[in-house]
Scaffold this active site. Structure first.
Site, PDB file in Angstrom:
ATOM      1  N   GLU A 250      17.399   9.555  24.372  1.00 36.73           N
ATOM      2  CA  GLU A 250      18.781   9.867  24.279  1.00 36.73           C
ATOM      3  C   GLU A 250      19.778   8.973  25.372  1.00 36.73           C
ATOM      4  O   GLU A 250      20.910   9.249  25.182  1.00 36.73           O
ATOM      5  CB  GLU A 250      18.777  11.527  24.639  1.00 36.73           C
TER       6      GLU A 250
ATOM      7  N   TYR B  85      48.731  18.820  26.752  1.00 38.10           N
ATOM      8  CA  TYR B  85      47.329  18.977  26.162  1.00 38.10           C
ATOM      9  C   TYR B  85      46.903  17.596  25.942  1.00 38.10           C
ATOM     10  O   TYR B  85      46.035  17.181  25.894  1.00 38.10           O
ATOM     11  CB  TYR B  85      47.387  19.739  25.031  1.00 38.10           C
TER      12      TYR B  85
ATOM     13  N   GLU C 224      25.201  21.971  29.515  1.00 42.96           N
ATOM     14  CA  GLU C 224      25.610  22.911  30.679  1.00 42.96           C
ATOM     15  C   GLU C 224      26.466  22.383  31.601  1.00 42.96           C
ATOM     16  O   GLU C 224      27.454  22.965  32.216  1.00 42.96           O
ATOM     17  CB  GLU C 224      24.551  23.833  31.146  1.00 42.96           C
TER      18      GLU C 224
ATOM     19  N   LYS D 152      26.951  20.095  20.635  1.00 35.95           N
ATOM     20  CA  LYS D 152      26.143  18.992  20.509  1.00 35.95           C
ATOM     21  C   LYS D 152      25.507  18.941  18.917  1.00 35.95           C
ATOM     22  O   LYS D 152      24.466  19.563  18.797  1.00 35.95           O
ATOM     23  CB  LYS D 152      24.946  18.848  21.374  1.00 35.95           C
TER      24      LYS D 152
END
Length: 118
Positions: A21, A53, A73, A98
């Protein structure tokens, strides 16, 4: 409290705990829900009173793109801290998804809510 919401901010990132990954890009989908007093910019019609934004989105993209990540996290915590500190938002909800994490699932995600320190 009023809210400013950004949904589906998609960023290709190096994310994951496995070695393979760390050698590829995977999409992260970020949803932000930020407390903001929208009455003032509605009254003044001045962009300086609004939560920008586009600037928030750019800052989040830059943060996530700047380095490899292990856990979503960690991404969520760092995004929340960035928004609270750099944009003077009093409270933020961050969802980091994800979509390629689990083959049998549409997506996996974490969601956190943080407030600015008093």
């Amino acid at each position: 409290m009023d809210r400013v919401v950004i949904e589906g901010l998609t960023i290709n990132a190096t994310i994951g705990i496995f070695d393979w990954e760390q050698r590829i890009l995977q999409p992260l989908v970020i949803d932000l829900d930020m407390a903001w007093n929208n009455a003032k910019p509605a009254q003044t019609k001045d962009i300086a009173d609004a939560l920008d934004y586009a600037a928030v989105s750019d800052a989040v993209v830059n943060l996530i793109s700047a380095q490899p990540w292990g856990l979503i996290e960690d991404v969520a915590e760092r995004v929340a801290a960035l928004i609270l500190q750099d944009f003077s938002v009093p409270q933020v909800r961050v969802r980091v998804a994800k979509p390629t994490a689990v083959k049998q699932a549409t997506t996996v995600a974490v969601s956190i809510e943080r407030e600015a320190s008093a």
